[in-house]
Each structure stands twice: as structure tokens, then as C-alpha cells.
Design a protein around this motif. Sequence first.
Motif, mmCIF file in Angstrom:
data_model
loop_
_atom_site.group_PDB
_atom_site.id
_atom_site.type_symbol
_atom_site.label_atom_id
_atom_site.label_comp_id
_atom_site.label_asym_id
_atom_site.label_seq_id
_atom_site.Cartn_x
_atom_site.Cartn_y
_atom_site.Cartn_z
ATOM 1 N N ILE A 146 5.659 -0.704 -16.231
ATOM 2 C CA ILE A 146 6.030 -0.078 -14.959
ATOM 3 C C ILE A 146 6.419 -1.152 -13.953
ATOM 4 O O ILE A 146 5.672 -2.094 -13.722
ATOM 5 N N GLN A 147 7.594 -0.996 -13.368
ATOM 6 C CA GLN A 147 8.104 -1.929 -12.369
ATOM 7 C C GLN A 147 7.833 -1.391 -10.959
ATOM 8 O O GLN A 147 7.659 -0.180 -10.783
ATOM 9 N N PRO A 148 7.809 -2.264 -9.957
ATOM 10 C CA PRO A 148 7.513 -1.811 -8.587
ATOM 11 C C PRO A 148 8.433 -0.708 -8.063
ATOM 12 O O PRO A 148 8.015 0.123 -7.266
ATOM 13 N N GLU A 149 9.675 -0.666 -8.523
ATOM 14 C CA GLU A 149 10.617 0.354 -8.026
ATOM 15 C C GLU A 149 10.511 1.684 -8.786
ATOM 16 O O GLU A 149 11.178 2.653 -8.446
ATOM 17 N N ASP A 150 9.678 1.749 -9.805
ATOM 18 C CA ASP A 150 9.551 2.940 -10.652
ATOM 19 C C ASP A 150 8.608 3.979 -10.046
ATOM 20 O O ASP A 150 7.876 3.707 -9.096
ATOM 21 N N ALA A 151 8.633 5.164 -10.638
ATOM 22 C CA ALA A 151 7.738 6.265 -10.257
ATOM 23 C C ALA A 151 6.894 6.644 -11.470
ATOM 24 O O ALA A 151 7.339 6.514 -12.607
ATOM 25 N N VAL A 152 5.673 7.112 -11.194
ATOM 26 C CA VAL A 152 4.753 7.538 -12.243
ATOM 27 C C VAL A 152 4.360 8.984 -11.979
ATOM 28 O O VAL A 152 4.043 9.349 -10.846
ATOM 29 N N LEU A 153 4.375 9.795 -13.038
ATOM 30 C CA LEU A 153 3.945 11.190 -12.947
ATOM 31 C C LEU A 153 2.897 11.451 -14.018
ATOM 32 O O LEU A 153 3.144 11.215 -15.207
ATOM 33 N N LEU A 154 1.739 11.936 -13.589
ATOM 34 C CA LEU A 154 0.691 12.354 -14.519
ATOM 35 C C LEU A 154 0.788 13.852 -14.712
ATOM 36 O O LEU A 154 0.884 14.610 -13.737
ATOM 37 N N LEU A 155 0.761 14.285 -15.967
ATOM 38 C CA LEU A 155 0.817 15.705 -16.263
ATOM 39 C C LEU A 155 -0.059 15.999 -17.466
ATOM 40 O O LEU A 155 -0.548 15.086 -18.125
ATOM 41 N N GLU A 156 -0.272 17.270 -17.721
ATOM 42 C CA GLU A 156 -1.154 17.731 -18.795
ATOM 43 C C GLU A 156 -2.484 16.978 -18.688
ATOM 44 O O GLU A 156 -3.008 16.814 -17.595
ATOM 45 N N ASP A 157 -3.041 16.499 -19.812
ATOM 46 C CA ASP A 157 -4.328 15.801 -19.752
ATOM 47 C C ASP A 157 -4.225 14.409 -19.135
ATOM 48 O O ASP A 157 -5.244 13.780 -18.828
ATOM 49 N N GLY A 158 -3.032 13.928 -18.923
ATOM 50 C CA GLY A 158 -2.847 12.642 -18.253
ATOM 51 C C GLY A 158 -3.382 12.625 -16.838
ATOM 52 O O GLY A 158 -3.670 11.558 -16.289
ATOM 53 N N VAL A 159 -3.550 13.808 -16.215
ATOM 54 C CA VAL A 159 -4.077 13.858 -14.848
ATOM 55 C C VAL A 159 -5.511 13.329 -14.765
ATOM 56 O O VAL A 159 -5.972 12.971 -13.684
ATOM 57 N N PHE A 160 -6.209 13.242 -15.900
ATOM 58 C CA PHE A 160 -7.555 12.673 -15.884
ATOM 59 C C PHE A 160 -7.541 11.190 -15.527
ATOM 60 O O PHE A 160 -8.576 10.626 -15.172
ATOM 61 N N ASP A 161 -6.387 10.541 -15.597
ATOM 62 C CA ASP A 161 -6.262 9.124 -15.249
ATOM 63 C C ASP A 161 -5.808 8.899 -13.809
ATOM 64 O O ASP A 161 -5.405 7.788 -13.456
ATOM 65 N N ALA A 162 -5.915 9.898 -12.957
ATOM 66 C CA ALA A 162 -5.436 9.772 -11.575
ATOM 67 C C ALA A 162 -6.081 8.601 -10.848
ATOM 68 O O ALA A 162 -5.427 7.939 -10.034
ATOM 69 N N ASP A 163 -7.338 8.306 -11.125
ATOM 70 C CA ASP A 163 -8.002 7.187 -10.455
ATOM 71 C C ASP A 163 -7.375 5.839 -10.786
ATOM 72 O O ASP A 163 -7.472 4.895 -10.008
ATOM 73 N N LEU A 164 -6.717 5.735 -11.925
ATOM 74 C CA LEU A 164 -6.070 4.480 -12.314
ATOM 75 C C LEU A 164 -4.780 4.206 -11.541
ATOM 76 O O LEU A 164 -4.296 3.074 -11.527
ATOM 77 N N LEU A 165 -4.232 5.233 -10.909
ATOM 78 C CA LEU A 165 -2.955 5.064 -10.212
ATOM 79 C C LEU A 165 -3.026 4.008 -9.122
ATOM 80 O O LEU A 165 -2.036 3.346 -8.829
ATOM 81 N N ASN A 166 -4.194 3.847 -8.507
ATOM 82 C CA ASN A 166 -4.334 2.844 -7.447
ATOM 83 C C ASN A 166 -4.161 1.425 -7.966
ATOM 84 O O ASN A 166 -3.926 0.510 -7.182
ATOM 85 N N THR A 167 -4.265 1.222 -9.258
ATOM 86 C CA THR A 167 -4.130 -0.116 -9.834
ATOM 87 C C THR A 167 -2.703 -0.416 -10.280
ATOM 88 O O THR A 167 -2.423 -1.525 -10.715
#
Length: 87
Positions: free
Chosen positions: A19-40
Motif C-alpha cells: 500500500i502506497q501513501p496515495e492509495d485507498a484501503v477498503l475493508l469488507l466482509e470479514d476483513g472489517v475485523f481488522d479495522a484497528d490495524l488501519l491506523n498503522t
Amino acid sequence: MILHTFNQPGTLKRNQRHIQPEDAVLLLEDGVFDADLLNTIDCSTRYALRRDLNARGLNETQDSATVIDDSEWVALAVRCEHIVSWT
């Protein structure tokens, strides 16, 4: 800008180096359980899909992500040059 989508727990952590600084990340399905990792993650925008948060009993108010619905997901996908789905 690349939209990186993550639909399983653990895939965000394993693939965050792509993931590059200009990119976007979307959590969906069971991936939403990793929402706390987004801050990193160093990226411009972070999203979680509302219906998947609700379906899993997770708080719709996320400090780490902007919560979006399906129509906002489509608009996001249209704005991005590429979409990479990590599983």
C-alpha cells in the motif's frame, strides 16, 4: 490511486507493504475485523463497508475508517485507477 480491498482478517497485515501513501484501503466482509490495524497503514484514505460492520455486530462509528455504503463504494471504485482485492 489504487483501491486495495481486504475481505478476510489477517490479509491487511500480511499485505500492507504493498500500500502506497496515495492509495485507498477498503475493508469488507470479514476483513472489517481488522479495522484497528488501519491506523498503522500509511495511505490517503481508509474505509469500511457499513453493511459488513453491521452484519458482524461491530460499531459503525470507526475512528480508523470512514464508514461507507454500497453506492459510496461504487463511486470510490470509479475514482480509482486500479482495484486490487486481497484474500
